[in-house]
Scaffold this motif. Structure first.
Motif, PDB file in Angstrom:
ATOM      1  N   ILE A   1      24.970 -12.698 -10.576  1.00  0.00           N
ATOM      2  CA  ILE A   1      25.018 -11.965 -11.674  1.00  0.00           C
ATOM      3  C   ILE A   1      23.780 -12.003 -12.521  1.00  0.00           C
ATOM      4  N   ASP A   2      22.930 -12.733 -12.091  1.00  0.00           N
ATOM      5  CA  ASP A   2      21.541 -12.963 -12.867  1.00  0.00           C
ATOM      6  C   ASP A   2      21.011 -11.310 -13.347  1.00  0.00           C
ATOM      7  N   THR A   3      20.383 -11.034 -14.541  1.00  0.00           N
ATOM      8  CA  THR A   3      19.889  -9.867 -14.440  1.00  0.00           C
ATOM      9  C   THR A   3      18.864  -9.362 -13.172  1.00  0.00           C
ATOM     10  N   HIS A   4      18.337 -10.331 -12.871  1.00  0.00           N
ATOM     11  CA  HIS A   4      17.247  -9.930 -11.633  1.00  0.00           C
ATOM     12  C   HIS A   4      17.793 -10.281 -10.169  1.00  0.00           C
ATOM     13  N   HIS A   5      17.705  -9.378  -9.420  1.00  0.00           N
ATOM     14  CA  HIS A   5      18.185  -9.234  -7.974  1.00  0.00           C
ATOM     15  C   HIS A   5      18.128 -10.632  -7.380  1.00  0.00           C
TER      16      HIS A   5
ATOM     17  N   PHE B   1      22.536 -15.817 -17.328  1.00  0.00           N
ATOM     18  CA  PHE B   1      23.057 -15.174 -18.475  1.00  0.00           C
ATOM     19  C   PHE B   1      21.928 -14.436 -19.343  1.00  0.00           C
ATOM     20  N   ASP B   2      21.046 -14.022 -18.287  1.00  0.00           N
ATOM     21  CA  ASP B   2      19.877 -13.009 -18.893  1.00  0.00           C
ATOM     22  C   ASP B   2      20.130 -11.732 -18.905  1.00  0.00           C
ATOM     23  N   PRO B   3      21.466 -11.092 -18.315  1.00  0.00           N
ATOM     24  CA  PRO B   3      22.055  -9.835 -18.688  1.00  0.00           C
ATOM     25  C   PRO B   3      22.248  -9.410 -20.020  1.00  0.00           C
TER      26      PRO B   3
HETATM   27 ZN    ZN Z   1      16.658 -13.899 -14.186  1.00  0.00          ZN
END
Ligand code: ZN
Length: 174
Positions: free
Chosen positions: A20-24, A109-111
């Motif tokens: 669920i990190d904001t990056h794929h 947690f970057d989302p």
């Molecule tokens: Zn990330």
């Protein structure tokens, strides 16, 4: 105080990974792309505008034996809690149907809406709700913390996630 994964002395069999990190999760996807014993699910910002750009699209479903075991759920720019949580729920449904022996969470947690490296807009309460959805999974879970180090709210976001997660873990099975 609490331990999530018992000592493992035998092969686990099928494992699911939820990122669920904001990056794929391009590295994880590439490692398991041709395998059916690992179901990889990634919820992330639109790779057309966000790193890694070349991967993370919905048509990437796995290859050979791994066909159907890779699931990408990219979200439009500035997506907020409802869209993000809906994608996590969709991912958890896919994981539950896969019936793995264990779940590993790439817990970025970057989302978070205040994160300068993100194009999503998730709130602290969104992380609590995500913890509840993921904590409802009834097998062993490994949480591996990833991105989201650039904001002062990281501790608060982590606490919110763990609070929701443990509440769901301690709830009676549905
Ligand atoms: Zn990330």
């Amino acid at each position: 105080m609490w331990r999530l994964l018992p000592t493992i002395s035998r092969p686990l069999g099928r494992v699911a990974i939820l990122d669920i990190d904001t990056h794929h999760g391009n590295g994880t996807q590439s490692i398991f792309y041709k395998r059916s014993d690992v179901h990889f699910v990634s919820v992330h910002g639109d790779p057309n505008v966000l790193f890694p750009f070349y991967a993370g699209y919905t048509h990437e479903r796995g290859e050979g034996e791994g066909a159907g075991y890779n699931l990408n759920l990219p979200l439009p720019l500035k997506s907020e809690d409802p869209a993000w949580l809906a994608a996590i729920s969709e991912g958890m449904t896919s994981i539950t149907n896969y019936a793995p022996s264990a779940l590993l969470v790439s817990l970025g947690f970057d989302p978070f809406k205040g994160d300068p490296s993100s194009d999503l807009a998730v709130s602290t309460e969104g992380f609590r709700a995500a913890g509840e959805r993921i904590g409802a999974y009834r097998g062993p879970v490994v949480l591996v913390q990833e991105g989201g180090y650039l904001v002062d709210k990281l501790g608060e976001n982590l606490n919110a996630f763990l609070d929701g997660f443990m509440r769901a873990r301690n709830a009676p099975a549905r």
